[in-house]
Design a protein around this motif. Sequence first.
Motif, PDB file in Angstrom:
ATOM      1  N   VAL A 106      20.703  40.114  40.573  1.00  0.00           N
ATOM      2  CA  VAL A 106      21.125  41.348  39.816  1.00  0.00           C
ATOM      3  C   VAL A 106      22.135  41.631  39.420  1.00  0.00           C
ATOM      4  O   VAL A 106      23.381  41.271  40.137  1.00  0.00           O
ATOM      5  CB  VAL A 106      21.155  42.610  41.430  1.00  0.00           C
ATOM      6  N   SER A 121      14.948  42.799  37.927  1.00  0.00           N
ATOM      7  CA  SER A 121      15.377  41.718  38.090  1.00  0.00           C
ATOM      8  C   SER A 121      14.499  41.204  39.143  1.00  0.00           C
ATOM      9  O   SER A 121      14.071  39.441  39.278  1.00  0.00           O
ATOM     10  CB  SER A 121      16.809  41.984  39.182  1.00  0.00           C
ATOM     11  N   TYR A 127      28.509  47.323  34.877  1.00  0.00           N
ATOM     12  CA  TYR A 127      27.863  46.554  36.326  1.00  0.00           C
ATOM     13  C   TYR A 127      28.550  46.103  37.385  1.00  0.00           C
ATOM     14  O   TYR A 127      29.405  45.183  37.381  1.00  0.00           O
ATOM     15  CB  TYR A 127      27.686  45.067  35.068  1.00  0.00           C
ATOM     16  N   ASN A 185      27.037  43.285  40.095  1.00  0.00           N
ATOM     17  CA  ASN A 185      25.843  42.568  40.099  1.00  0.00           C
ATOM     18  C   ASN A 185      25.798  41.309  41.880  1.00  0.00           C
ATOM     19  O   ASN A 185      26.825  42.150  42.699  1.00  0.00           O
ATOM     20  CB  ASN A 185      26.090  40.885  39.868  1.00  0.00           C
ATOM     21  N   GLU A 245      27.406  41.431  47.495  1.00  0.00           N
ATOM     22  CA  GLU A 245      27.078  41.738  46.335  1.00  0.00           C
ATOM     23  C   GLU A 245      28.594  42.064  45.083  1.00  0.00           C
ATOM     24  O   GLU A 245      29.534  41.857  46.538  1.00  0.00           O
ATOM     25  CB  GLU A 245      26.764  43.236  46.544  1.00  0.00           C
ATOM     26  N   GLU A 252      23.677  45.332  37.486  1.00  0.00           N
ATOM     27  CA  GLU A 252      23.113  46.413  37.959  1.00  0.00           C
ATOM     28  C   GLU A 252      24.210  47.449  36.952  1.00  0.00           C
ATOM     29  O   GLU A 252      25.382  47.419  36.953  1.00  0.00           O
ATOM     30  CB  GLU A 252      23.407  46.690  39.335  1.00  0.00           C
ATOM     31  N   THR A 312      25.811  50.506  36.553  1.00  0.00           N
ATOM     32  CA  THR A 312      25.826  51.273  36.780  1.00  0.00           C
ATOM     33  C   THR A 312      26.213  52.886  35.926  1.00  0.00           C
ATOM     34  O   THR A 312      25.761  53.608  36.629  1.00  0.00           O
ATOM     35  CB  THR A 312      27.445  50.851  37.812  1.00  0.00           C
ATOM     36  N   ALA A 364      17.377  53.614  41.258  1.00  0.00           N
ATOM     37  CA  ALA A 364      17.120  51.810  40.687  1.00  0.00           C
ATOM     38  C   ALA A 364      15.745  52.648  39.750  1.00  0.00           C
ATOM     39  O   ALA A 364      15.105  51.601  40.122  1.00  0.00           O
ATOM     40  CB  ALA A 364      16.577  51.083  41.574  1.00  0.00           C
ATOM     41  N   CYS A 367      30.774  45.379  43.497  1.00  0.00           N
ATOM     42  CA  CYS A 367      30.525  46.050  43.326  1.00  0.00           C
ATOM     43  C   CYS A 367      32.091  46.408  42.988  1.00  0.00           C
ATOM     44  O   CYS A 367      32.847  47.426  42.987  1.00  0.00           O
ATOM     45  CB  CYS A 367      29.936  46.791  43.550  1.00  0.00           C
ATOM     46  N   GLY A 387      21.595  48.634  42.967  1.00  0.00           N
ATOM     47  CA  GLY A 387      21.560  47.640  43.317  1.00  0.00           C
ATOM     48  C   GLY A 387      20.077  46.692  43.979  1.00  0.00           C
ATOM     49  O   GLY A 387      19.328  45.169  43.718  1.00  0.00           O
TER      50      GLY A 387
END
Length: 786
Positions: free
Chosen positions: A458, A374, A637, A639, A664, A460, A462, A368, A666, A744
């Motif tokens: 978040v 964030s 992404y 989140n 999450e 994120e 990826t 990260a 993903c 994330g």
Amino acid sequence: MSAASDGFTQIGRAIPRKEDRRFLTGDGRYLDDIVIAHALHATFVRSPHAHARILAIDTAAAAAMPGVVTVVTGHDLAQWTTPLQMAPPIEGLRPTEMATLPIDKVRFQGDLVACVVARDRYLAEDAAEMVEVSYEALAAVTDVTAALAQKAPLVDDSLPSNLLAQQSFSQGDVAARQREACVVIEASFSQPRQTHMPIETRGCAAVWDDGRQHLTFHIGNQAPHPLRTQLARRLSLSESQVTVISPDVGGGFGQKIALYREELTVAALARHLKRPVRWREDRLENLQAACHAREERCLTRAAVDADGRILGLELEISEDFGAYSFFPGNYIARVVALILTGPYRVSDYSYDIKVALTNKCGVGPMRAPMAMASWVMDGTLDAVARHLGLDPLAVRRANMLQPQDFPHTTATGEVLEDITPSQTLEAVATTIGYDDFRARQAAARTAGRHLGLGLCVVVEPTTYGSRFYKGAGIAGSGHESAWVRIEPSGAVNASVGLMGTGQGYETALAQAVAEGLGVDTAQVRIALGNTDVAPYGMGSRGARGATAGGGALYLCARKAQDHVLRIAAHMLSLNSPDDLRLFDARVQRLIAGTWTDSGVALADVSRLAYLDPMALPQGTAPGLDFSLSYDPPPLTYSNASHACEIELDPQTGRITIMRYVAAEDCGTVLNPIVVRGQQQGAIAMGLSGALLEHVVYDETGQNLSSSLADYLIATACELPDFEILPMHTPNKRTPAGLKGMAEGGVMGAIGALTNAVNDALAPFGVTADQQPLTPPYIRGLLRGRV
């Protein structure tokens, strides 16, 4: 084992990790388990100074010691290798060049000076102490402010100043929004220098075959093919003369991506001496000189209305990049600025980035690398809430993009789609009991206890596709390549250009292949880490393993299934394979709406393909070997939302984490066991960094934290249980709906924890704006207020 994800038979199954058997029984094969007969050992002489001219190096005494084969310096390596040129065509980035070993001066404590090669490691280390180096000490710069001051000592003498990179961006009219605003609220954030702390430190072993003019290079590395390209280029070899083999790797977290100078030196020595040479760094070297990360400061100015809605946002970032550039200097800070606004509605946005060289160990990506983003965004919203006397959750809701807003193009031009930030935020708020907490908090304060609750949402990034790199001016690619080979028995072998460092790739990627092909995961073997076997790929970095690697394998396996079914249709005397599928390694036929076994197995097709090619359909080549390359979208992404409840002891500064909840999304999950492990590891890493981790330098550039007595990391005693809420939705533009994840958790943890601490500190009128949140730091904030 839990059932597969909706619509899949292999993807989504909670299959125990295949690789764990060898790890848990002590049968893993790491670099030090590779026995190379008659290998010599290298050790490095390192500078005690942060900044100094090299006046002379006397190697005579060391070279004369029994068992010592040679002692080399930068002048020798300059004849055998080419320098690293870091000069991508990026506006605002100054090009740099780095020799394999310094010749004129050293730039940080622990910088390389010479290399001793001996019969064993102990002799090499003893001899290294006999190398006499004469230095002329120079003034050191140890922070960005000092580095950017007028007439500051130059870290890199080839540059006009220590400003390595500067980039600015503006969308909309932030100045106008500030004039219109109810108030402009300024907030600052400082993240400390950290390091990766893999269990296995860096090391390598080089074997030069002079007859074949070929180098075999054993190294635990996350990106074997790019490393091979760099190694061949800097040794003036062709890539066909170099094989990189990565065995099991004891953690990387970004530290094992670049080709480091020690590794290049070992390879050059093996070629020069025509003997195998190996190297393993100790923990002090790893903490002092491997690679650092994260040292950034951010300042935001949020123009808001009376309800806390952001009208315009201004960001300033300064980053301490250390002494050398192993990566483009703008890359890490630019990603922070690029994604900063995350799931919030911000149309007027500007940023300014300054990256400086200092006399510290060079930095690079760490799990990260955009971790600060964030925390900065949600911390800014918390600052707005404090200033206006509003509830932090209400401020987030007022600024949050809603489901109907997606796909959404951010102020920086990034397209957010297939993410669910508002849903995950509401889930963690409900699960942690946000409304009830405020009542408990008030009651606890009355009783003299100080609780805090922090939120962090978040988004994120990826997987970075090739279009992202092209747009950023960064050399390289975001694609990944795969091959799938079905053997005559029906066994399945597959490979991809990734290299695992503990993520469970051999299991999760096998599930992607099994799903695409129509076999059981147990039938699939994944081969990783050998550049002569694996197709050229960009390696494991970011969270690209599932989307890029799994996506490429899934598509390649689908390609293989299509081919197998064409052969099966021929075997079944059918005109078309349209009503056929592979399921559990058997060919099924759709008859009257029902899938029915055809009597043909994958093993039957594969035997025919290899052993009876004359019976194949006309024009079909023998064998079942398939390859495919896949380039994902510019950015994908996932989140998440995180909530952290803490208790703060004002008398000692101690922080106790009472509860931690994360929701999450993903995307499609290849394996929930693997995903949960990645979530837990990422959150633990973020909390550890925010609570404890700090690479400390004094004003002269001496590293004061180069042992595990001084560089602290969190253990199970400091970390809570993690309550993780799966809220996964697929991405519509990637194979199987994959999004990727793994970083994330770091982003959410540092934000949620720090926001919780500031919630607890609110009655004292102080704000924690830097990490780590150590007891001495908290006590310093509260001194005179308790």
